[in-house]
Design a protein around this motif. Structure first.
Motif, PDB file in Angstrom:
ATOM      1  N   THR B 112       0.826  -1.207   0.000  1.00 21.91           N
ATOM      2  CA  THR B 112       0.000   0.000   0.000  1.00 21.91           C
ATOM      3  C   THR B 112       0.865   1.264   0.000  1.00 21.91           C
ATOM      4  N   MET B 113       2.142   1.121   0.349  1.00 23.44           N
ATOM      5  CA  MET B 113       3.040   2.275   0.313  1.00 23.44           C
ATOM      6  C   MET B 113       3.432   2.622  -1.131  1.00 23.44           C
ATOM      7  N   VAL B 114       3.356   1.641  -2.026  1.00 23.07           N
ATOM      8  CA  VAL B 114       3.858   1.848  -3.391  1.00 23.07           C
ATOM      9  C   VAL B 114       3.296   3.100  -4.071  1.00 23.07           C
ATOM     10  N   ASP B 142       8.854  -5.662  -2.161  1.00 20.95           N
ATOM     11  CA  ASP B 142      10.051  -4.859  -1.910  1.00 20.95           C
ATOM     12  C   ASP B 142      10.673  -4.339  -3.203  1.00 20.95           C
ATOM     13  N   GLU B 143      10.647  -5.180  -4.245  1.00 24.19           N
ATOM     14  CA  GLU B 143      11.259  -4.741  -5.503  1.00 24.19           C
ATOM     15  C   GLU B 143      10.480  -3.594  -6.116  1.00 24.19           C
ATOM     16  N   ARG B 144       9.146  -3.738  -6.042  1.00 29.62           N
ATOM     17  CA  ARG B 144       8.303  -2.706  -6.631  1.00 29.62           C
ATOM     18  C   ARG B 144       8.450  -1.383  -5.863  1.00 29.62           C
ATOM     19  N   LEU B 145       8.440  -1.465  -4.558  1.00 33.83           N
ATOM     20  CA  LEU B 145       8.621  -0.251  -3.764  1.00 33.83           C
ATOM     21  C   LEU B 145      10.017   0.323  -4.030  1.00 33.83           C
ATOM     22  N   GLY B 146      10.993  -0.602  -4.160  1.00 33.54           N
ATOM     23  CA  GLY B 146      12.365  -0.181  -4.429  1.00 33.54           C
ATOM     24  C   GLY B 146      12.480   0.591  -5.734  1.00 33.54           C
ATOM     25  N   SER B 147      11.649   0.233  -6.705  1.00 29.20           N
ATOM     26  CA  SER B 147      11.748   0.878  -8.009  1.00 29.20           C
ATOM     27  C   SER B 147      11.328   2.349  -7.960  1.00 29.20           C
ATOM     28  N   PHE B 148      10.626   2.741  -6.893  1.00 29.20           N
ATOM     29  CA  PHE B 148      10.250   4.154  -6.749  1.00 29.20           C
ATOM     30  C   PHE B 148      11.047   4.824  -5.628  1.00 29.20           C
ATOM     31  N   ILE B 186       4.417   6.351   7.739  1.00 28.29           N
ATOM     32  CA  ILE B 186       4.414   4.988   8.268  1.00 28.29           C
ATOM     33  C   ILE B 186       3.101   4.298   7.931  1.00 28.29           C
ATOM     34  N   ILE B 187       3.194   3.103   7.369  1.00 26.51           N
ATOM     35  CA  ILE B 187       2.001   2.277   7.147  1.00 26.51           C
ATOM     36  C   ILE B 187       2.284   0.893   7.711  1.00 26.51           C
TER      37      ILE B 187
END
Lengths: 463, 278
Positions: B112-114, B142-148, B186-187
């Motif tokens: 949901t942070m993405v 983690d990879e998807r969030l990492g990409s942003f 924070i989520i």
């Protein structure tokens, strides 16, 4: 002329101690004989003052005449010519201040039980299995949007559809009916009757889009851009007021809206067959003196509470609830604590409400509402032990639509400014009616506003 | 009815559904949520919008299987339908150019942070994402969030991936570091948001949390979701769900989340390992 019986035919009801433990309808409705006998009391006055007392101007003497003649299809036709939701109005209108208040018989004895007869006719039609559709006008090709599927929106939609317009209702909840579904309990307003009347509105060609929160999924301005020629706002007054006293956010303290929504809309009284839970303790206090307070108290009793107290800061005569509902509540064993006001909710140390501190009140001079102002009596504080508190102080309009609609004028109380006769707001092509305009009022006054707005929309679309 | 377009089970007990709701997808913004009802006898529950696809008309939601409703939901497959899907609800996340923002995501909060990290990045912020999972096999997104993100810090409770240990230590270390942090978002589970907020308060860094009280309608008509922020009562469904983490009355929120312990089971406290009293 035969002598008129000055007493109305009484309506059979469930026994108080039996009904206090079930959600079945309290009032059982007239039998054919009872309806005929009550209809026969009508004087058929030439003046027809009862019609003036009805916000949607039902031709009351005519439908009563049809009942008397045993011509039920005609009775239905007369009723529905003006009122698309008779099964609802017959049950929840405060007739004593409307049609029945202006009945000629009221001067000498009991007025004609117009509401009960209306209900009888609506229930008769329902028992026939199918509803007759009225003649619809030729399609005009105009699209109109109605926001909110409560009494105001349903009435406006039905009238617009009959006039040949294409109508879409946008409703935020997962079912249409507004307060009739989430607020008024099953034992006063059976939900299958509401849905039957909603289905009737749909049968006129009205599309109802559920799960559609206007202001979020689409704005009023976007509706107008999308090709709707007019928008009627009937979003009601659904924002609950709280007491603003310490401890009000403890567990076990509910707004009446939450308590009733869980009970009625989500059917928490059928938990665990239905998934929505509701916690009702042994001792329940309901704060307030309106119909909503009566409904919440009577629901609490039916959900298993041992003692339910209505806590009201004024005295019995100032209570805004319908007399009949107060009597029903008293018969069922609800206790009334008048001239009492809560000052704080106290917890059990684990976040759950355990007691309420209250103060006694006395009445002073009348305030803006015309009712005598309650004043706290110094030093009269006392503690009431409670497990559940339901706050039923009233509601104000939800700001979601007003705050997302450019150009709509809103009062200090959060109501939308609209012309009383036409429902026209300050924003072009936008009409409004019902509780959104008046603040919390009655089902029938909302329907009257929906009707007048539909007529005004129709007139403006023809120009 | 709303059709399930896709179902994935990224890690044990956590499920991801993409639901066909074109009108919702057209309007969805980072930080908003939906209310769903699985079937005619179902209850209404809120779930964060994890992603959207405006062209396909889909909304992605992620949930932990903790009680009856999420279990019902977890039994559905692509092609099945749910009864109701209402949104987008709540206010969108506050997105501006703040400078350097630390996005702290715990459990399925990572997903949901993405959209929030993506929007922050697009607004020109430097984004540092801090992720915590119980162990490597519970880690996803983690990879998807990492990409942003400009920097990604992953830690696990058991050290099976990334750093070992508490997210509180990682957060404290980050705030003590040489790089200035302008805002923390924070989520995650309530108690973790509470403890993380306590840390950021020591460093006086503005902290935004996404609150998760019980809801019924999600449109402001009942007050079930009321929270106290800065001493004032707010309805999380219309005034939030984002609030200042330093102003939230956390104990009240945690107590209110446990209104129905008997009914909902201990599942609601599934993540809660640091606060035995609830």
């Amino acid at each position: 002329m035969p002598k008129v019986d000055l007493n109305r035919v009484s309506m059979p009801k469930q026994e108080p101690l039996v009904r206090a433990r079930n959600f079945n309808e309290v009032a059982l409705g007239y039998t054919a004989e009872q309806a005929l006998s009550e209809a026969s009391r009508c004087l058929q006055c030439p003046k027809r003052s009862c019609v003036d007392g009805c916000p949607v101007e039902v031709d009351i003497p005519d439908f009563i005449m049809a009942v008397r003649d045993g011509n039920m299809p005609e009775a239905v036709r007369v009723l529905k010519a003006k009122n698309s939701l008779p099964g609802i109005c017959g049950r929840v209108c405060p007739q004593e201040t409307q049609c029945e208040a202006s009945c000629s018989l009221a001067k000498k004895g009991a007025p004609i039980a117009i509401g009960r007869l209306e209900r009888y006719v609506a229930d008769w039609e329902l028992s026939q299995g199918q509803m007759e559709k009225p003649q619809l006008a030729k399609p005009t090709g105009k699209r109109t949007a109605v926001v909110g599927a409560g009494p105001a929106g349903l009435t406006a939609a039905a009238d617009l559809a009959k006039l040949g317009h294409e109508v879409t209702i946008f409703e935020a909840l997962h079912i249409a009916g507004g307060v009739l579904m989430y607020g008024i309990p099953e034992f006063r307003m059976p939900k299958h009757i509401v849905q039957t009347e909603v289905d009737y509105v749909k049968s006129l060609g009205v599309e109802i889009r559920l799960d559609s929160v206007v202001g979020k999924i689409i704005t009023v301005d976007e509706l107008l851009e999308d090709g709707y020629s007019a928008v009627f706002l009937g979003t009601g007054a659904g924002l609950p007021m709280f007491l603003n006293i310490p401890g009000e956010n403890l567990n076990g303290v509910y707004s009446a809206n939450e308590f009733l929504t869980r009970t009625n809309l989500m059917k928490a009284y059928l938990f665990p067959e239905y998934d929505t839970p509701l916690k009702v303790g042994r001792r329940v206090a309901v704060i307030g003196g309106g119909n909503v307070a009566m409904d919440a108290a009577r629901c609490a009793l039916r959900l298993g509470a041992e003692e339910v107290d209505i806590v009201y800061r004024r005295s019995e005569v100032e209570m805004p609830a319908r007399r009949e509902e107060v009597e029903n509540a008293q018969e069922e064993g609800i206790i009334f604590k008048f001239l009492t006001n809560p000052t704080q909710c106290m917890g059990d140390g684990r976040g759950l409400v355990a007691a309420m501190e209250c103060i006694e009140m006395e009445l002073g001079e009348p305030d803006d509402s015309g009712r005598r102002r309650p004043i706290p009596k110094a030093g009269s504080e006392f503690i009431m032990e409670v497990d559940t508190v339901v706050v039923a102080l009233g509601t104000t309009p939800n700001p979601l639509v007003p705050t997302t609609t450019e150009g709509l004028e809103v009062t200090r109380r959060g109501t939308v400014v609209a012309d009383e006769e036409t429902g026209k707001t300050k924003k072009p092509l936008v009409w409004a009616g019902g509780d959104l305009v008046t603040g919390a009022a009655t089902v029938i006054s909302a329907m009257g506003a929906g009707k007048r707005a539909a007529a005004s929309i129709h007139a403006s679309l023809r120009e | 009815m709303y059709r399930i377009m896709l179902r994935e089970d990224p890690v044990p007990n956590i499920h991801l559904l993409k639901i066909e709701a074109p009108a919702v997808a057209r309007k969805a913004q980072a930080g908003q949520f939906v209310i769903i009802r699985v079937d005619e006898k179902g209850e209404r529950i809120p779930l964060s919008i994890a992603d959207w696809d405006r062209e396909e008309g889909g909304i992605t939601i992620v949930f932990n299987e903790v009680g009856r409703t999420t279990r019902k939901l977890a039994h559905l497959e692509a092609g099945d339908e749910i009864a109701n899907f209402v949104g987008p609800l709540g206010l969108p996340a506050e997105i501006e150019k703040f400078g350097t923002v630390a996005c702290v995501a715990i459990g399925y909060g990572v997903v949901t942070m993405v959209p929030i990290a993506r929007a922050l990045k697009e607004a020109g912020n430097r984004v540092i994402s801090v992720i915590w999972a119980q162990s490597q096999n519970m880690l996803f997104g983690d990879e998807r969030l990492g990409s942003f993100s400009d920097q990604l810090i992953v830690n696990t409770d058991d050290g099976s991936y990334g750093r070992k240990g508490s997210i509180l230590d990682v957060l404290e270390e980050l705030l003590r570091g040489s790089e200035r942090i302008d805002r923390v978002i924070i989520i995650g589970p309530t108690c973790m948001m509470k403890f993380c907020s306590a840390i950021t308060k020591l460093f006086e860094v503005k902290t935004i949390v996404s609150l998760n009280p019980i809801m019924v309608d999600g449109t402001g008509m009942c007050g079930c979701c009321r929270v106290e922020v800065g001493g004032e009562t707010k309805f999380a469904c219309v005034d939030g769900p984002e609030f200042d983490g330093h102003e939230v009355d956390w104990d009240l929120l945690m107590a209110r989340r446990c209104t129905y312990p008997a009914e909902k089971g201990r599942a609601l406290m599934y993540h809660c390992q640091n606060c035995a009293q609830w």
